[in-house]
Enzyme design. Structure first.
Site, PDB file in Angstrom:
ATOM      1  N   ASP A  18      43.068  30.829  44.378  1.00 23.88           N
ATOM      2  CA  ASP A  18      42.904  32.134  43.733  1.00 23.88           C
ATOM      3  C   ASP A  18      42.871  33.262  44.768  1.00 23.88           C
ATOM      4  O   ASP A  18      42.486  33.047  45.918  1.00 23.88           O
ATOM      5  CB  ASP A  18      41.598  32.107  42.915  1.00 23.88           C
ATOM      6  CG  ASP A  18      41.512  33.280  41.955  1.00 23.88           C
ATOM      7  OD1 ASP A  18      42.545  33.913  41.663  1.00 23.88           O
ATOM      8  OD2 ASP A  18      40.394  33.580  41.495  1.00 23.88           O
ATOM      9  N   ASN A  66      48.625  31.301  32.341  1.00 26.40           N
ATOM     10  CA  ASN A  66      49.309  32.262  33.226  1.00 26.40           C
ATOM     11  C   ASN A  66      50.577  32.870  32.618  1.00 26.40           C
ATOM     12  O   ASN A  66      51.110  33.851  33.140  1.00 26.40           O
ATOM     13  CB  ASN A  66      49.641  31.632  34.589  1.00 26.40           C
ATOM     14  CG  ASN A  66      48.442  31.457  35.493  1.00 26.40           C
ATOM     15  OD1 ASN A  66      48.399  30.565  36.333  1.00 26.40           O
ATOM     16  ND2 ASN A  66      47.447  32.324  35.351  1.00 26.40           N
TER      17      ASN A  66
END
Ligand code: FPP
Length: 235
Positions: A18, A66
């Site tokens: 991330d 996503n």
């Protein structure tokens, strides 16, 4: 004096990579630039993990959620996956690294499917570390897909338990992750390896993924080696 026993290297490490977007924003760059740097980091960490003797490394490259991102960002990440799979073959061959996949394969664009299948087939005989690419992956989705397959395999009303369901997960031969790492200062697991990670040790790093170095992986492993794993039992 007792001989010291070498501390165990986790067999399976999962990483939630991330912070690519924030890394780019902090530098006044576009988000995709962060993903490009993130890919470079992924290559570095694959090598470091292989050198450390980790057997399985699962990288969370794209989640089932996503797809909510802008189409150009999604396209860019898919291209990076392709680039990684193509460009890394020589490296994989040299280091005997095998490519595996987890996620909803059928929901991926056909060109990505082909690239993944080719890489999985081309590296199938390699006996070094196995890199599991989690793409279009969601832990809940994996459990539902396993449940559907199991329901089809069982006669009506036949009972089943945890072991039966785990046989229908994407990679039943791979041991559960010992350690799950998340970078960029967020303290959540975001639908990553929900079933398999039930007893994983968690490690959170404040550093953005593109800033990660092999020393950060070593620090995560050193931290893991201090954990007391009881799996719900007592010592
Ligand atoms: C999370 O950062 C990162 C992603 C959603 C993409 C990760 C993909 C790569 C590193 C490239 C492909 C990798 C391989 C191994 C093939 P974010 O965009 O959520 O960052 P932010 O939270 O700072 O916005």
């Amino acid at each position: 004096m007792q001989d010291s026993v070498p501390a165990a290297i986790p067999a399976h490490v999962g990483i939630i990579m991330d912070g690519n977007g924030r890394w780019a924003k902090n530098r006044g760059l576009v988000r995709t630039q962060g993903h490009l740097e993130g890919l470079k980091t992924a290559k570095k960490i694959v090598k470091a993990a292989s050198d450390l003797g980790i057997r399985f490394l699962t990288l969370y490259a794209f989640s089932t959620e996503n797809w909510k991102r802008a189409a150009d960002e999604v396209g860019f990440i898919m291209d990076l996956v392709k680039q990684y799979l193509r460009a890394e073959f020589d490296f994989s061959k040299k280091n005997k690294i095998r490519t595996r996949f987890t996620g909803d394969f059928s929901g991926l664009p056909p060109d990505i499917q082909k690239e993944i299948s080719d890489s999985v087939a081309d590296t199938a005989g390699f006996e070094g570390m196995q890199v599991v690419l989690a793409i279009n992956y969601g832990g809940r989705d994996e459990i539902i897909r396993a449940f559907r397959k199991l329901s089809q395999a069982k006669e009506n009303g036949e009972s089943f338990g945890e072991k039966d369901l785990s046989l229908y997960l994407d990679n039943p031969d791979i041991p559960d992750p010992d350690l799950i790492i998340r970078t960029a200062g967020e303290y959540r697991t975001s639908n990553f390896l929900l079933w398999e990670g039930a007893y994983s040790e968690l490690y959170f790093s404040g550093k953005m993924w593109p800033d990660w170095e092999k020393e950060d992986l070593q620090a995560a492993i050193a931290d893991f080696q201090k954990r007391d794993r009881r799996f719900g039992g007592v010592k």
